[in-house]
Design an enzyme around this catalytic site. Structure first.
Site, PDB file in Angstrom:
ATOM      1  N   ASP A  46      -9.512 -40.386 -22.313  1.00 54.28           N
ATOM      2  CA  ASP A  46      -8.683 -39.768 -23.345  1.00 54.28           C
ATOM      3  C   ASP A  46      -8.625 -40.717 -24.548  1.00 54.28           C
ATOM      4  O   ASP A  46      -9.081 -41.865 -24.499  1.00 54.28           O
ATOM      5  CB  ASP A  46      -7.290 -39.397 -22.819  1.00 54.28           C
ATOM      6  CG  ASP A  46      -6.664 -38.267 -23.658  1.00 54.28           C
ATOM      7  OD1 ASP A  46      -7.153 -38.022 -24.783  1.00 54.28           O
ATOM      8  OD2 ASP A  46      -5.689 -37.643 -23.206  1.00 54.28           O
ATOM      9  N   PHE A  47      -8.052 -40.218 -25.618  1.00 57.65           N
ATOM     10  CA  PHE A  47      -8.092 -40.886 -26.919  1.00 57.65           C
ATOM     11  C   PHE A  47      -7.475 -42.291 -26.847  1.00 57.65           C
ATOM     12  O   PHE A  47      -6.274 -42.445 -26.602  1.00 57.65           O
ATOM     13  CB  PHE A  47      -7.321 -40.038 -27.940  1.00 57.65           C
ATOM     14  CG  PHE A  47      -7.594 -40.395 -29.364  1.00 57.65           C
ATOM     15  CD1 PHE A  47      -8.512 -39.671 -30.111  1.00 57.65           C
ATOM     16  CD2 PHE A  47      -6.942 -41.449 -29.963  1.00 57.65           C
ATOM     17  CE1 PHE A  47      -8.776 -40.002 -31.423  1.00 57.65           C
ATOM     18  CE2 PHE A  47      -7.191 -41.790 -31.269  1.00 57.65           C
ATOM     19  CZ  PHE A  47      -8.111 -41.065 -32.012  1.00 57.65           C
TER      20      PHE A  47
END
Ligand code: BGC
Length: 701
Positions: A251-252
């Site tokens: 994820d980011f």
């Protein structure tokens, strides 16, 4: 540039790559042409405009030594240009064919823009309406979420990833993100193995089974181990046990955040931990580029693992046909698709609306009326799109007011933001019905949208109070990303429609519903709590030794009921359905048995309608306590007034099994209740008990 010969053999391509070029393939960034030119990025997120995508792809294929195409990725959760209802809303439609169709349409529009990967479907089972991301989820039930997973993967990916309208899907956020402590975004997660295997993992297993191309670990930890580095789940469960050989994308910035989690001292350790756990692509933290060279020389990672990750990324690009056709798939959209996607968005919005209450049959408004429309969301086209609306434009969305005025030119429709506006009180006095458009704006839910008090915000309860002073029938269209807890809403409003965030066609769909042109058929994919203090409340709760009763020493509250306001599956219609004639056969089953379940449904009311019937099971006595209700099937039936029909389900004995603590299915002999009806209120369910017998050899110890 020998691209064509190199791509014929990905191994040759790999062998020709420098370490930095390899790490570039493992790096996803926001658009940055300079980084692309230096081959320091293999994929790009958050670029949605086709012209800019084309330009950047040119840089990759023509301006770098190896010319490896970029993989463009975007959060296309509920549509690209045409915005469909948010996932929680679509879940309420209880319709796998619809889920697949909207994903297919979204994939066409996305592929036509040159984007090859969507970060969807989001498959976090969510039982806490405080958590803003419940809006992105398919709701509280693992069986339903699993059907949603399969349908979305099929819809996005089509028959083959190389197809011109296919895009790669991403099952996220692996896993149990929905169980964040107290519904607080990004907070720690701590669930038992049983709950993990029974509730949170099944939708991911279903996505893998359906061939999902990528998986994204959650930001959160699970009992102290951040999912980004969870070897037990990423490597052992996902890759080894379930045979997932696709790409795992972080994820980011999640890899860099391992330092804040307190499990990595620096970016080098963070990068090594993530790679060792099986994360192939580093989204936006730069940790692989910055940290893996040093991790290699410190001996923290084997080069073979970097190569394996690069091969998986190249393989995904090859499966998507990017080496042959790196640019937008112009043939992804067929003539007429734009309009048919709008039509589909309208249908999906109609089917997602849940009629929560309808006292005195206030709805539908079958003949022309004088309508006063008020409230902050009445003419808020942009808000209809909800969070993650990709390339959806406010200007292309139809607000409730626009839709009503367009569809009902003969009606007298007055609009005021509130009752302080000049003329509003007089108009309210003259109106036949007051339609209040209340609820949340898009920014009040979604990522980082947790609310400790998920009530009607911004003085809307006061607006409603004022409306009720006119003594007119009140219908509320509730726009929200979650069940909203506001007892006064359900006291003051005669009718309440949960519209969620309906998407581009919001106003048109509302006009269809209000006028009765469409009969509401949505059903709640989440239990609607009566009180915030009841959270988490869901239909699959396990029994207790002291169930709630009049006794003080029972499982209840001193100051509130234990019953939800509306159970899972609740949803009214403009007609009424009655259930009867439950037949289950055979009554005594063995481990290989197929169990056929049928029930009669009759339309007793005045309108044609569609009903969703649910099938639950209850394992009456087992070696561990089993949920009071477990969803195992749904069936739809359309009936004219007075018409009767049969809903049919089929179960295998495997549907009676439950996972043990390592996730292996466990089938135990004994009695099982088979329950069929309109929702998870046990008093409204037909019930028949069958018994499962197992040969001695197959009975688990
Ligand atoms: C979200 C993901 C999303 C990613 C890329 C993150 O903040 O948690 O769901 O896919 O951003 O936009």
């Amino acid at each position: 540039m020998q691209l064509s010969s190199l791509t014929k053999d990905k191994r040759n391509l790999l062998a020709s790559m420098s370490l930095e070029e390899k790490l570039g393939q493992l790096t996803m960034i926001r658009p940055d042409a300079a980084e692309v030119r230096k081959a320091r990025a293999g994929s790009i997120l958050d670029l949605q405009e086709p012209g800019s995508i084309h330009k950047l792809q040119e840089v990759a294929v023509s301006g770098t030594r190896l010319g490896i195409p970029l993989l463009f990725a975007l959060d296309v959760l509920h549509g690209y240009g045409t915005t469909f209802p948010v996932p929680l809303a679509e879940a309420a439609a209880m319709d796998p064919a619809l889920w697949e169709a909207t994903a297919r349409a979204a994939a066409r529009e996305t592929a036509a823009a040159g984007i090859a990967l969507t970060f969807a479907p989001m498959l976090d089972v969510a039982r806490d309406p405080r958590w803003g991301r419940i809006v992105e989820s398919p709701g509280e039930d693992p069986w339903l979420a699993s059907r949603f997973a399969e349908a979305k993967v099929r819809g996005f990916q089509g028959v083959a990833l190389a197809g011109s309208s296919a895009i790669a899907a991403c099952a996220k956020h692996f896993v149990a993100y929905g169980a964040v402590t107290a519904g607080r975004e990004y907070a720690p997660v701590d669930v038992s193995n049983r709950t993990l295997h029974e509730v949170h993992l099944p939708p991911f297993a279903a996505a893998v089974e359906a061939g999902v191309a990528t998986v994204m670990p959650a930001f959160t930890d699970l009992a102290g181990v951040p999912m980004t580095i969870h070897k037990g789940l990423l490597r052992d469960w996902l890759r080894v046990r379930h045979g997932f050989d696709g790409v795992i994308v972080s994820d980011f910035n999640a890899i860099a955040e391992l330092i804040s989690h307190g499990v990595a001292a620096d970016i080098v350790e963070a990068a090594a931990l993530a790679l060792n756990a099986g994360v192939d692509i580093d989204m936006a933290s730069g940790a692989y580029l910055a940290g893996l060279p040093e991790a290699l020389s410190r001996g923290l990672v084997p080069e073979a693992d970097i190569d394996a990750a690069v091969m998986r990324v190249l393989d995904l690009k090859a499966r998507l046909g990017l080496f042959e056709q790196p640019f937008a798939r112009e043939d992804a959209m067929r003539p007429g698709d734009r309009q048919s996607h709008r039509d589909l968005a309208r249908e999906a919005a109609r089917k997602s609306v849940v009629l929560l209450q309808n006292r005195g049959g206030v709805l539908p408004l079958a003949k022309p009326v004088r309508l006063l429309v008020a409230g902050p969301l009445a003419d808020a086209a942009g808000e209809m799109l909800g969070p993650w609306h990709a390339a959806g434009q406010a200007g292309e969305a139809v607000s409730y007011l626009q839709g009503l005025r367009r569809a009902l030119p003969d009606w007298d429709i007055a609009h005021f933001e509130d009752f302080a506006a000049a003329g509003a009180r007089e108009a309210a006095g003259n109106a036949d019905v007051l339609l209040l458009c209340l609820g949340e704006t898009a920014a009040m839910s979604g990522e980082a949208g947790s609310r400790a008090k998920p009530d009607l915000p911004d003085g809307q309860a006061a607006l409603l109070k004022e409306a009720s002073s006119f003594g007119k029938p009140i219908a509320v269209v509730l726009t929200s990303g979650r069940p909203v807890m506001e007892p006064f809403l359900f006291e003051a409003a005669d009718a309440v429609l949960a519209a969620w965030f309906p998407g581009s066609e919001a106003g048109n769909a509302l006009a269809d519903i209000l006028t009765g042109k469409a009969n509401p058929c949505g059903k709640l994919p989440v239990t609607w709590p009566a009180e915030i203090g009841q959270i988490p409340i869901f239909h699959a709760q396990r029994p207790t030794g002291r169930p709630a009763s009049e006794l003080r020493e029972s499982s209840k509250y001193l100051d509130a009921s234990v019953a939800p306001l509306f159970p899972f599956g609740h949803g009214l219609s403009y007609t009424q359905f009655a259930y009867g004639g439950l037949r289950v056969s055979p009554e005594a089953v063995g481990p290989e048995a197929r169990i056929s379940v049928e029930a009669e449904v009759e339309n007793l009311g005045p309108a044609a309608g569609e009903e969703t019937a649910f099938l639950f099971i209850r394992d009456v006595t087992a070696s561990v306590t089993r949920p009071l209700l477990e969803l195992r099937g749904l069936a739809k039936i359309k009936l004219d007034p007075g018409q009767k029909g049969t809903v049919r389900f089929e179960l295998g004995a495997g549907d009676l099994a439950f996972p043990d603590e390592d996730g292996s299915p466990r089938l135990e002999a004994g009695a099982f209740e088979i329950l069929v009806g309109p929702g998870a209120d046990k008093s409204g369910l037909l019930c028949h008990t069958i018994s499962l017998a197992l040969p001695k050899s197959s009975a688990p110890s």
